[in-house]
Design an enzyme around this catalytic site. Sequence first.
Site, PDB file in Angstrom:
ATOM      1  N   GLU A   7       0.841  -1.205   0.000  1.00 58.02           N
ATOM      2  CA  GLU A   7       0.000   0.000   0.000  1.00 58.02           C
ATOM      3  C   GLU A   7       0.872   1.251   0.000  1.00 58.02           C
ATOM      4  O   GLU A   7       1.877   1.316   0.707  1.00 58.02           O
ATOM      5  CB  GLU A   7      -0.876  -0.011   1.259  1.00 58.02           C
ATOM      6  N   SER A  35     -25.005   6.546 -16.769  1.00 55.27           N
ATOM      7  CA  SER A  35     -24.681   5.521 -15.780  1.00 55.27           C
ATOM      8  C   SER A  35     -25.935   5.173 -15.003  1.00 55.27           C
ATOM      9  O   SER A  35     -26.807   6.032 -14.802  1.00 55.27           O
ATOM     10  CB  SER A  35     -23.615   6.042 -14.812  1.00 55.27           C
ATOM     11  N   LEU A  91     -12.462   0.016  -3.518  1.00 47.58           N
ATOM     12  CA  LEU A  91     -12.365  -1.177  -4.362  1.00 47.58           C
ATOM     13  C   LEU A  91     -12.152  -0.801  -5.824  1.00 47.58           C
ATOM     14  O   LEU A  91     -12.278  -1.618  -6.722  1.00 47.58           O
ATOM     15  CB  LEU A  91     -13.610  -2.050  -4.199  1.00 47.58           C
ATOM     16  N   ASP A 118      -4.333   0.289  -9.890  1.00 46.74           N
ATOM     17  CA  ASP A 118      -5.734  -0.068 -10.124  1.00 46.74           C
ATOM     18  C   ASP A 118      -5.989  -0.368 -11.597  1.00 46.74           C
ATOM     19  O   ASP A 118      -6.676  -1.329 -11.947  1.00 46.74           O
ATOM     20  CB  ASP A 118      -6.652   1.085  -9.698  1.00 46.74           C
ATOM     21  N   TYR A 161      -3.187  12.688   0.275  1.00 42.26           N
ATOM     22  CA  TYR A 161      -2.508  11.841  -0.712  1.00 42.26           C
ATOM     23  C   TYR A 161      -1.364  12.626  -1.349  1.00 42.26           C
ATOM     24  O   TYR A 161      -0.226  12.142  -1.447  1.00 42.26           O
ATOM     25  CB  TYR A 161      -3.518  11.375  -1.762  1.00 42.26           C
TER      26      TYR A 161
HETATM   27  P1  ADP Z   1     -12.977   4.031  -5.831  1.00 41.64           P
HETATM   28  O1  ADP Z   1     -12.204   3.980  -7.103  1.00 41.64           O
HETATM   29  O2  ADP Z   1     -12.230   3.451  -4.688  1.00 41.64           O
HETATM   30  O3  ADP Z   1     -14.340   3.439  -5.927  1.00 41.64           O
HETATM   31  P2  ADP Z   1     -12.812   6.834  -6.399  1.00 41.64           P
HETATM   32  O4  ADP Z   1     -13.125   8.054  -5.616  1.00 41.64           O
HETATM   33  O5  ADP Z   1     -11.462   6.684  -6.989  1.00 41.64           O
HETATM   34  O6  ADP Z   1     -13.162   5.574  -5.477  1.00 41.64           O
HETATM   35  O7  ADP Z   1     -13.839   6.693  -7.596  1.00 41.64           O
HETATM   36  C1  ADP Z   1     -15.228   6.786  -7.350  1.00 41.64           C
HETATM   37  C2  ADP Z   1     -15.851   7.700  -8.393  1.00 41.64           C
HETATM   38  O8  ADP Z   1     -15.799   7.078  -9.689  1.00 41.64           O
HETATM   39  C3  ADP Z   1     -17.332   7.930  -8.159  1.00 41.64           C
HETATM   40  O9  ADP Z   1     -17.540   8.977  -7.242  1.00 41.64           O
HETATM   41  C4  ADP Z   1     -17.814   8.280  -9.559  1.00 41.64           C
HETATM   42  O10 ADP Z   1     -17.524   9.636  -9.877  1.00 41.64           O
HETATM   43  C5  ADP Z   1     -16.940   7.408 -10.440  1.00 41.64           C
HETATM   44  N1  ADP Z   1     -17.613   6.155 -10.819  1.00 41.64           N
HETATM   45  C6  ADP Z   1     -17.118   4.908 -10.674  1.00 41.64           C
HETATM   46  N2  ADP Z   1     -17.972   3.993 -11.145  1.00 41.64           N
HETATM   47  C7  ADP Z   1     -19.043   4.656 -11.602  1.00 41.64           C
HETATM   48  C8  ADP Z   1     -20.283   4.276 -12.202  1.00 41.64           C
HETATM   49  N3  ADP Z   1     -20.593   3.007 -12.433  1.00 41.64           N
HETATM   50  N4  ADP Z   1     -21.144   5.255 -12.546  1.00 41.64           N
HETATM   51  C9  ADP Z   1     -20.841   6.548 -12.314  1.00 41.64           C
HETATM   52  N5  ADP Z   1     -19.714   6.955 -11.764  1.00 41.64           N
HETATM   53  C10 ADP Z   1     -18.815   6.050 -11.402  1.00 41.64           C
HETATM   54 MG    MG Z   2     -10.377   5.018  -7.499  1.00 40.02          MG
END
Ligand code: ADP
Ligand code: MG
Length: 387
Positions: A38, A72, A130, A180, A232
């Site tokens: 990490e 989405s 995740l 990732d 970060y």
């Molecule tokens: P993680 O990658 O850990 O889930 P992040 O903050 O890096 O957290 O990414 C999350 C963001 O990615 C959400 O707030 C959204 O803006 C975007 N996102 C991811 N998947 C989707 C989805 N299926 N539909 C819409 N937005 C998404």
């Molecule tokens: Mg992310």
Amino acid sequence: MSGAEQQAREAVAALRDAWGTEPDGVWTAPGRVNLIGEHVDYNGGRCLPMALTRVTAAAVRRRDDDRVRLTSTDPDAEPFEGTLADLGPGQVSGWAAYAAGTLWSLQQAGIEVPGLDMAVSSDVPLGAGLSSSASLEAAVALSAAELAGRTDDQQLRHLLIQAAIRAENEVVGAGTGGMDQTVALLAEEGSALLIHTRDFRTEPVQLGLAEAGLELMVIDTRVKHTLADGQYAKRRADCDEAARQLGLEWLSDATPADVERLADPRLQARTRHVVSENQRVDRVVELVRAGRVAEIGPLLDASHASLRDDYEVSAVELDVVVEAARSAGALGARMVGGGFGGSAIALIRSADAAAVDRAVVAACGERGLTEPATLTVTSGPAARRLS
Ligand code: ADP
Ligand code: MG
């Protein structure tokens, strides 16, 4: 029906609803959990993530013009409509920046992305550590590249990894070191992926969790402290400064003796984390390869302590669930991801899943903390075309 097929169906239905069209294809890409390694991906170190069976599905229709329409199934996501020329830095915000930004960076990499109608649906929990973001980018990237006529091979996948990283860094404006995106595009089912982050070399490492009667549990604290904003970047800056003082290109090349050479105790601690975490990754890989996955627990525990004490990115919720999971029989547990909230993982015997779930919920309840959510995860394949 598998989770991927379910998400594919929902994406196709959303494509019909929003844009009144049928897809040319459906692509999926997985979320991930990082077993160990990490805060080393931006330091040229090693990490060992595993792709999940939870995915983002993208249903995509090629257009004959230069329009791009994205939607989405996430209720908070506003549909996006623009043209191929409006997808870059400063032109798109919110969730659409991840998808549009990926199309933009593919164009920058020389891929002739066509106009597209797209709908995405995901069962990777958003913002829980995740990597829903990289799963979205990877599904978008692979779909657009294939609809641009590119052949899906290793070379293309490496290009897509770099494009997805660039989208997240430059269009979304989020720091991401590449772990990732790499696991989303290169993982193998049943294995974790050892990533050498300085050159993106990867090696699958077969886990054998089920054979050992073990499971990985993700414990989502469902909190994200606002403190995380900017932290970060601060950790990255600390690492850059420590590397500069040591005359190293990559902080991961520091030795335990180098740690002592740093005058600033904070930089010492940051470097100690990076050095020790890389050692733990190597040790975990050795144990897993020797069929001794049940013995990696103490290394997960040590990773947590290092992230809490030396890297200072834990949070009370993470410390509480990690401790509670261990008390309820977990073989090891640690926070994962950026920190200040988000998720932890616990390596558990399958038979202990219910007890660990109860213990983490109770421990948070006793302290008046938000109730965490647990889920057990298994290893899934990389991004692929489903239909
Ligand atoms: P993680 O990658 O850990 O889930 P992040 O903050 O890096 O957290 O990414 C999350 C963001 O990615 C959400 O707030 C959204 O803006 C975007 N996102 C991811 N998947 C989707 C989805 N299926 N539909 C819409 N937005 C998404
Ligand atoms: Mg992310």
